[in-house]
Design an enzyme around this catalytic site. Structure first.
Site, PDB file in Angstrom:
ATOM      1  CD  GLU A   1      53.925  29.231 -22.985  1.00  0.00           C
ATOM      2  OE1 GLU A   1      53.078  29.662 -22.168  1.00  0.00           O
ATOM      3  OE2 GLU A   1      53.993  29.607 -24.154  1.00  0.00           O
TER       4      GLU A   1
ATOM      5  CG  HIS B   1      57.407  26.109 -30.769  1.00  0.00           C
ATOM      6  ND1 HIS B   1      58.095  27.283 -30.591  1.00  0.00           N
ATOM      7  CD2 HIS B   1      56.553  26.029 -29.705  1.00  0.00           C
ATOM      8  CE1 HIS B   1      57.679  27.890 -29.475  1.00  0.00           C
ATOM      9  NE2 HIS B   1      56.750  27.137 -28.918  1.00  0.00           N
TER      10      HIS B   1
ATOM     11  CG  HIS C   1      54.463  23.958 -25.515  1.00  0.00           C
ATOM     12  ND1 HIS C   1      53.586  24.164 -26.567  1.00  0.00           N
ATOM     13  CD2 HIS C   1      55.252  25.063 -25.474  1.00  0.00           C
ATOM     14  CE1 HIS C   1      53.837  25.338 -27.117  1.00  0.00           C
ATOM     15  NE2 HIS C   1      54.850  25.904 -26.477  1.00  0.00           N
TER      16      HIS C   1
ATOM     17  CG  HIS D   1      52.556  29.051 -29.145  1.00  0.00           C
ATOM     18  ND1 HIS D   1      52.179  29.594 -27.939  1.00  0.00           N
ATOM     19  CD2 HIS D   1      53.718  28.406 -28.900  1.00  0.00           C
ATOM     20  CE1 HIS D   1      53.089  29.306 -27.025  1.00  0.00           C
ATOM     21  NE2 HIS D   1      54.037  28.592 -27.586  1.00  0.00           N
TER      22      HIS D   1
HETATM   23  P1  13P Z   1      60.503  28.387 -22.260  1.00  0.00           P
HETATM   24  O1  13P Z   1      61.941  28.249 -22.688  1.00  0.00           O
HETATM   25  O2  13P Z   1      60.307  29.480 -21.256  1.00  0.00           O
HETATM   26  O3  13P Z   1      59.950  27.067 -21.818  1.00  0.00           O
HETATM   27  O4  13P Z   1      59.642  28.875 -23.507  1.00  0.00           O
HETATM   28  C1  13P Z   1      59.697  28.230 -24.734  1.00  0.00           C
HETATM   29  C2  13P Z   1      58.381  28.266 -25.428  1.00  0.00           C
HETATM   30  O5  13P Z   1      58.176  27.474 -26.325  1.00  0.00           O
HETATM   31  C3  13P Z   1      57.332  29.215 -25.048  1.00  0.00           C
HETATM   32  O6  13P Z   1      56.134  28.864 -25.673  1.00  0.00           O
END
Ligand code: 13P
Length: 199
Positions: free
Chosen positions: A60, A81, A79, A142
């Site tokens: 990202e 989830h 960022h 996402h």
């Molecule tokens: P990365 O491990 O490449 O940072 O990706 C994880 C992710 O959450 C992609 O949205």
């Protein structure tokens, strides 16, 4: 982030503005296995996409870099989830003005960017638009992006946004929140700006 309950496994990524460079977590490595040497460095203003480090930067890196380029006041980006924020993002809904604390993110809503494939320039453009006049947003199907002037502030914002998302979902489960008016949101923004600080 895993300990705080706002992320799991190798999902999510973190970046920090350090001089003219962006420091960012490596791609696809669980957080418990990441060591300081694995953090990648990318120039912010030139050589778009160039990187140094023993491991590839997060997939990202585009939206992290594009946010730093477009928003000079932002010093760090988280960022994740996070489960509740992601549940709302999976429904492709924004968080409405359901609690005055939403103003901590810049306005009366936390927008949800439309879906685009992870790692793409399309996702980056949509995230930047959802972040207009805001310090956080959801990403459809996402997760979330939270920002701040420092790494601590960005992490605190991510924790706060996940709490707000959970509160919104709980409220929806009992019939849905009564939403604050534009006037009430404006008053909360004013109150934070003028009255809310440690003495
Ligand atoms: P990365 O491990 O490449 O940072 O990706 C994880 C992710 O959450 C992609 O949205």
């Amino acid at each position: 982030m895993a300990g705080l309950g706002i992320n799991q496994g190798a999902a999510g990524n973190i970046s920090l503005r350090a001089g003219g460079k962006m420091l960012i977590t490596p791609s696809a490595i669980p957080y418990d296995d990441i060591t300081p040497e694995m953090i990648a460095a990318m120039p912010i203003d030139d050589n778009y996409g160039a990187w140094e480090g023993p491991k590839r930067p997060s997939s990202e890196w585009r939206f992290h870099l594009d946010i730093f380029r477009a928003r000079p006041e932002i010093g760090a980006i988280v960022h994740t989830h996070a489960p509740h924020a992601t549940a709302i993002a999976m429904a492709r809904r924004e968080i409405p003005p359901c609690h005055y604390m939403i103003t901590r993110f810049g306005g009366g809503t936390v927008r949800c960017a439309p879906y685009a494939l992870f790692g793409t320039a399309e996702l980056s453009a949509l995230a930047l638009e959802a972040l207009r006049d805001r310090t956080a947003c959801l990403l459809a199907n996402h997760g979330m992006i939270a920002t701040g002037p420092t790494l601590d502030a960005a992490l605190a914002a991510a924790v706060e946004l996940e709490a707000l998302a959970k509160q919104f979902i709980l409220s929806v489960a009992i019939g849905g929140p009564v939403l604050l008016t534009g006037e009430e949101i404006a008053a909360a923004i004013e109150q934070f700006a003028t009255q809310y600080r440690p003495n």
